[in-house]
Design an enzyme around this catalytic site. Sequence first.
Site, PDB file in Angstrom:
ATOM      1  N   GLU A 126      45.718  26.647  41.880  1.00  0.00           N
ATOM      2  CA  GLU A 126      45.563  26.551  40.420  1.00  0.00           C
ATOM      3  C   GLU A 126      46.873  26.100  39.763  1.00  0.00           C
ATOM      4  O   GLU A 126      47.306  26.653  38.752  1.00  0.00           O
ATOM      5  CB  GLU A 126      45.083  27.888  39.847  1.00  0.00           C
ATOM      6  CG  GLU A 126      43.685  28.270  40.305  1.00  0.00           C
ATOM      7  CD  GLU A 126      43.199  29.589  39.718  1.00  0.00           C
ATOM      8  OE1 GLU A 126      44.034  30.479  39.494  1.00  0.00           O
ATOM      9  OE2 GLU A 126      41.994  29.721  39.476  1.00  0.00           O
ATOM     10  N   GLU A 144      36.089  28.857  43.740  1.00  0.00           N
ATOM     11  CA  GLU A 144      36.098  30.276  43.363  1.00  0.00           C
ATOM     12  C   GLU A 144      34.949  30.524  42.400  1.00  0.00           C
ATOM     13  O   GLU A 144      35.085  30.372  41.186  1.00  0.00           O
ATOM     14  CB  GLU A 144      37.422  30.685  42.698  1.00  0.00           C
ATOM     15  CG  GLU A 144      38.624  30.707  43.612  1.00  0.00           C
ATOM     16  CD  GLU A 144      39.869  31.262  42.913  1.00  0.00           C
ATOM     17  OE1 GLU A 144      39.734  31.844  41.808  1.00  0.00           O
ATOM     18  OE2 GLU A 144      40.974  31.098  43.458  1.00  0.00           O
TER      19      GLU A 144
END
Length: 668
Positions: free
Chosen positions: A189, A269
Amino acid sequence: MARPAAVRVLWALLLPLLLGSARGLRNASQRTFTIDYSHNRFLKDGQPFRYISGSIHYSRVPRFYWKDRLLKMKMAGLNAIQTYVPWNFHEPQPGQYQFSGEQDVEYFIKLAHELGLLVILRPGPYICAEWDMGGLPAWLLLKESIILRSSDPDYLAAVDKWLGVLLPKMKPLLYQNGGPIITMQVENEYGSYFTCDYDYLRFLQKLFHHHLGNDVLLFTTDGANEKFLQCGALQGLYATVDFGPGANITAAFQIQRKSEPKGPLVNSEFYTGWLDHWGQPHSTVRTEVVASSLHDILAHGANVNLYMFIGGTNFAYWNGANMPYQAQPTSYDYDAPLSEAGDLTEKYFALREVIRKFEKVPEGFIPPSTPKFAYGKVALKKLKTVEEALNVLCPPGPINSLYPLTFIQVKQYFGFVMYRTTLPQDCSDPTPLSSPLSGVHDRAYVSVDGVPQGVMERSNVITLNITGKAGATLDLLVENMGRVNYGRYINDFKGLISNLTLGSSILTNWMIFPLNTEDAVRSHLGGWHGPNNGRHDKTFAHRSSNYTLPAFYMGNFSIPSGIPDLPQDTFIQFPGWTKGQVWINGFNLGRYWPARGPQMTLFVPRHILVTSTPNTIMVLELEHAPCGDSGPEVCTVEFVDRPVIGAPPTPGHPPPDLSHRDLRLDYV
């Protein structure tokens, strides 16, 4: 002529073996995992492939239970698992690497392979994961000005050295080399971090290829938001997104398409639940919402990883924190399909049924939830206060400094440090002890000449009125509650990171005691009797009945005989206790904080219990124990067979606004 005949016979015997070996080599070389951009899919050995994966963090599940959890994941219909590699879990000190026992990531990956599961590996170097400092080792902060997750030369040098150790261990485990690892994530991320340093991503890309070869499939993961992909994606790294149930799935994958116009759709995710913080309600996501959203993702033909499939436990001091500073609890249950203790849930079976509609689910026996046993109440007695045990907790003695030093400066990366000085003036009337720059990271338990004064807390209680005479000893036991794991504040220094004032005076001339609690607990702090540091022979009347001095309490219990299959898993709860740390047989279970919640019990896996001798419980209570001093001599903890991790929030800690799940994004 006999010789040529013999040669012909030998050649006739060897030829099939040689041809077989050649075929074997060719088959090994034909193991491939690639992207078919023309058909928007993965290819495994040249055949279309879609993965349905689940996250499990080997660092949060005891090795004793790895096989049990992996089997349950396979039986749910998953064909892959995803795991992070926390750098600080494997290199606690510079150059000291740990890859055995609970840290044997190679064994974990091989075990998944044996069970027929593919592996998606996320080796960082930063992982987030609600793990202390996002997996980065605290010793990186020895250079105070270091810019983490950037092209800072000191950071890159440390990353280069670490990945130079880790990645060669992973290379034989790549799918094309006969192992189970099909893809590997670069960073984590990164688009949510302020540095937006493409040179850093290019450095990692080259480093991964250098150690793993050019045929390894590398990817990135970012939130399904265009601004995150602007900084998180890089040509040559396949860009994937993450989002939870309730998101607009079509819109989320359209964001991925802006970075990857062709190729498989991937949600790396898909959130089955959410994380917790002390003092806030336990996060849950309804099963039907998760199941419906998973169905829609699979109906899009997408690949998906369920984060988490089992959350596990933040044993010891491994939990992270978010900003504004909120530490995560010991339980990382995550409301996942498998509970913290690995138990099957309603969500597990609901998601299995969804997967069954799209892929073949294994038939046969699903390993059951492990049995739990309520061992009952165990009596504990006060052993020593932290002050009395300083000679055992800090054998080298204190470090002297004019001004306070941080945990990093004294090379104490976890746990506790005692800061000691003397009052420079009489404080017969309550006098403010202050941290004007909110420099108490994270909680300080304050006493004067052995009389508890109260608690200072990061970003919450920065001033405490104290009393005492000039020359009296001022002690602050400072607790590291877990480093920030997400956003721009991951350079999270602990301890007294700025000066304290008493009234208008800056306090100086500090004695600083880094506490080695792990070794001290294993030695039972030298036993029941010993020196008490020579200062306090009696129990003092306390300034406030709300606090007692931080102290260790100890007790023993035996596993009942005559009952089959003992020991069994259990949960420990702390009736009447406030906040602290607990060890069983020297194993650091983690933090308890029933005064704040929502977690009221801690998971106790059975492999740490013994049947041959009594089990020893050691509790470090930091604020107020239900026994000792002016209370009863004996207090109790209790082993129960059901967890309580969702108690209501305590007064003064209102529930957060969870109307949008990724609250962290406000603090990138």
